[in-house]
Design a protein around this motif. Structure first.
Motif, mmCIF file in Angstrom:
data_model
loop_
_atom_site.group_PDB
_atom_site.id
_atom_site.type_symbol
_atom_site.label_atom_id
_atom_site.label_comp_id
_atom_site.label_asym_id
_atom_site.label_seq_id
_atom_site.Cartn_x
_atom_site.Cartn_y
_atom_site.Cartn_z
ATOM 1 N N GLY A 21 0.939 -1.249 -0.322
ATOM 2 C CA GLY A 21 -0.615 -0.079 -0.071
ATOM 3 C C GLY A 21 0.391 1.420 0.644
ATOM 4 O O GLY A 21 1.887 0.945 0.717
ATOM 5 N N CYS A 63 -2.645 -2.302 -5.319
ATOM 6 C CA CYS A 63 -2.652 -1.658 -4.252
ATOM 7 C C CYS A 63 -3.346 -0.928 -3.638
ATOM 8 O O CYS A 63 -3.563 0.326 -4.899
ATOM 9 C CB CYS A 63 -0.890 -1.495 -3.338
ATOM 10 S SG CYS A 63 -0.530 -0.319 -3.830
ATOM 11 N N HIS A 64 -4.072 -0.414 -2.774
ATOM 12 C CA HIS A 64 -4.642 0.669 -1.836
ATOM 13 C C HIS A 64 -4.077 1.919 -1.543
ATOM 14 O O HIS A 64 -2.737 1.772 -1.156
ATOM 15 C CB HIS A 64 -5.870 0.687 -0.595
ATOM 16 C CG HIS A 64 -7.065 1.658 -0.109
ATOM 17 N ND1 HIS A 64 -7.770 1.940 -0.541
ATOM 18 C CD2 HIS A 64 -5.828 2.007 0.960
ATOM 19 C CE1 HIS A 64 -8.425 3.440 0.327
ATOM 20 N NE2 HIS A 64 -7.069 2.839 1.006
ATOM 21 N N ASP A 116 -3.427 5.532 -0.263
ATOM 22 C CA ASP A 116 -4.426 6.589 0.905
ATOM 23 C C ASP A 116 -4.030 7.889 0.625
ATOM 24 O O ASP A 116 -2.593 8.437 -0.029
ATOM 25 C CB ASP A 116 -4.586 6.402 2.357
ATOM 26 C CG ASP A 116 -4.880 5.214 3.234
ATOM 27 O OD1 ASP A 116 -5.996 5.602 3.396
ATOM 28 O OD2 ASP A 116 -4.577 4.056 2.929
ATOM 29 N N ARG A 174 -8.949 7.329 -8.519
ATOM 30 C CA ARG A 174 -10.445 6.690 -8.406
ATOM 31 C C ARG A 174 -11.020 5.982 -9.865
ATOM 32 O O ARG A 174 -12.426 4.604 -10.350
ATOM 33 C CB ARG A 174 -11.210 7.415 -7.279
ATOM 34 C CG ARG A 174 -13.182 6.072 -6.819
ATOM 35 C CD ARG A 174 -13.389 7.131 -5.481
ATOM 36 N NE ARG A 174 -13.041 8.943 -5.948
ATOM 37 C CZ ARG A 174 -14.550 9.675 -5.724
ATOM 38 N NH1 ARG A 174 -14.299 8.791 -6.894
ATOM 39 N NH2 ARG A 174 -13.811 10.853 -5.786
ATOM 40 N N TRP A 208 -8.473 2.179 -9.130
ATOM 41 C CA TRP A 208 -7.923 2.801 -8.343
ATOM 42 C C TRP A 208 -9.168 2.223 -6.617
ATOM 43 O O TRP A 208 -9.677 3.626 -6.365
ATOM 44 C CB TRP A 208 -6.193 3.361 -7.888
ATOM 45 C CG TRP A 208 -5.711 2.914 -8.712
ATOM 46 C CD1 TRP A 208 -6.155 3.801 -10.005
ATOM 47 C CD2 TRP A 208 -4.618 2.126 -8.737
ATOM 48 N NE1 TRP A 208 -4.253 2.797 -10.952
ATOM 49 C CE2 TRP A 208 -3.803 2.517 -10.063
ATOM 50 C CE3 TRP A 208 -4.089 1.674 -7.601
ATOM 51 C CZ2 TRP A 208 -2.671 1.748 -9.565
ATOM 52 C CZ3 TRP A 208 -2.148 1.315 -7.998
ATOM 53 C CH2 TRP A 208 -1.789 1.570 -9.402
ATOM 54 N N SER A 209 -8.456 2.085 -5.390
ATOM 55 C CA SER A 209 -9.308 1.555 -3.961
ATOM 56 C C SER A 209 -8.195 2.598 -3.730
ATOM 57 O O SER A 209 -7.266 2.639 -3.032
ATOM 58 C CB SER A 209 -8.929 0.063 -3.250
ATOM 59 O OG SER A 209 -9.012 0.375 -1.962
ATOM 60 N N THR A 210 -9.123 3.985 -3.077
ATOM 61 C CA THR A 210 -8.254 5.253 -2.356
ATOM 62 C C THR A 210 -9.083 5.164 -1.546
ATOM 63 O O THR A 210 -10.563 5.350 -1.349
ATOM 64 C CB THR A 210 -8.333 6.561 -3.507
ATOM 65 O OG1 THR A 210 -9.993 6.614 -4.046
ATOM 66 C CG2 THR A 210 -7.754 6.080 -4.593
ATOM 67 N N ALA A 233 -2.666 1.190 7.282
ATOM 68 C CA ALA A 233 -2.439 0.756 5.865
ATOM 69 C C ALA A 233 -1.826 -0.304 5.855
ATOM 70 O O ALA A 233 -1.718 -1.305 5.153
ATOM 71 C CB ALA A 233 -1.458 1.867 5.075
ATOM 72 N N SER A 274 -4.250 -3.493 6.911
ATOM 73 C CA SER A 274 -5.672 -3.683 5.652
ATOM 74 C C SER A 274 -4.627 -4.647 5.055
ATOM 75 O O SER A 274 -5.575 -5.333 4.022
ATOM 76 C CB SER A 274 -5.748 -2.775 4.971
ATOM 77 O OG SER A 274 -4.775 -2.167 4.397
#
Length: 232
Positions: free
Chosen positions: A118, A150-151, A153, A176, A180-182, A228, A231
């Motif tokens: 992440g 990956c996520h 942040d 996004r 992407w996962s944000t 992060a 997760s």
């Protein structure tokens, strides 16, 4: 306790925290060997039970710091493996241009040696004049597909005159849109206090700040970093 190691010949990083904890790689912003600017955040990350690695790197190098950054990531991945952890679980916390570089790692993580668990972008730079060190170009308008990646942040200071809220939220929107996962995190801070520091113009350095705003901001950012890693 802090241990200083060479992650490559003549290139240093500071290690602090739980040797058995999840590993977080902390990249400072534009400049040469400013790992100390990340120490306030490293302290808070270590207090959360993580292992924080604060890295010296040079954005002034001929490759804009690419070799430094990737060498530090390889060091962190090897360290994770020696501790019995998945080398792909390493989380990068990048501030300012270091955050821009972390986006580059995520976007180019198709190669196994740079895969990460992440990334946390802290007041990241963006725009056509901000060159991302990993690719050597500006961040793309359209990112590669993020499904299964990956996520990410993104933490921004609500009073940051450089990495403005509009700039960072615009970056998040592009990520996004590409799948992407944000997650966005608004912090009551400016560009320096978001990592628990104050800028000293005379020395062109970021030093630890004792102000209430900086203290509260860096605790919040450390919590984002800790989340992060959990997760994974």
């Amino acid at each position: 306790m802090t241990t200083t190691k060479d992650y490559a010949p003549g290139r240093l990083l500071d290690i602090r925290g739980d040797p058995d904890g999840p590993i977080v790689l902390l990249w400072h912003g534009r400049g040469v060997d400013h790992r100390s600017s990340m120490h306030p955040l490293a302290d808070q990350v270590a207090a959360a039970g993580l292992l924080a690695l604060s890295v010296d790197w040079s954005s002034e190098a001929t490759d804009r710091g690419r070799s430094d950054l990737l060498a530090s990531l390889r060091f962190a991945r090897n360290l994770a493996e020696r501790h019995g952890r998945d080398p792909g679980s390493v989380v990068i916390g990048g501030w300012s241009l270091g955050g821009t570089a972390a986006v580059g790692v995520a976007a180019n993580a198709g190669r196994s040696e740079i895969a990460v668990g992440g990334v946390v972008l802290i007041a990241p730079g963006d725009g056509p004049r901000v060159i991302e060190p990993i690719s050597g170009s500006a961040l793309p308008v359209a990112f590669p597909p993020g499904a299964g990646r990956c996520h990410i942040d993104l933490a921004y200071g609500e009073h940051d005159p450089g990495a403005t809220p509009d700039l960072v939220t615009g970056l998040e929107l592009r990520l996004r849109h590409a799948g992407w996962s944000t997650a966005l995190h608004a912090i009551d801070a400016d560009h320096s206090s978001i990592i628990g520091t104050r800028y000293v113009e005379r020395t062109e350095r970021y030093l630890p700040s004792r102000s209430r705003a900086a203290t509260e901001a860096v605790v919040r950012v450390a919590a984002v970093v800790a989340a992060a890693t959990s997760s994974r």
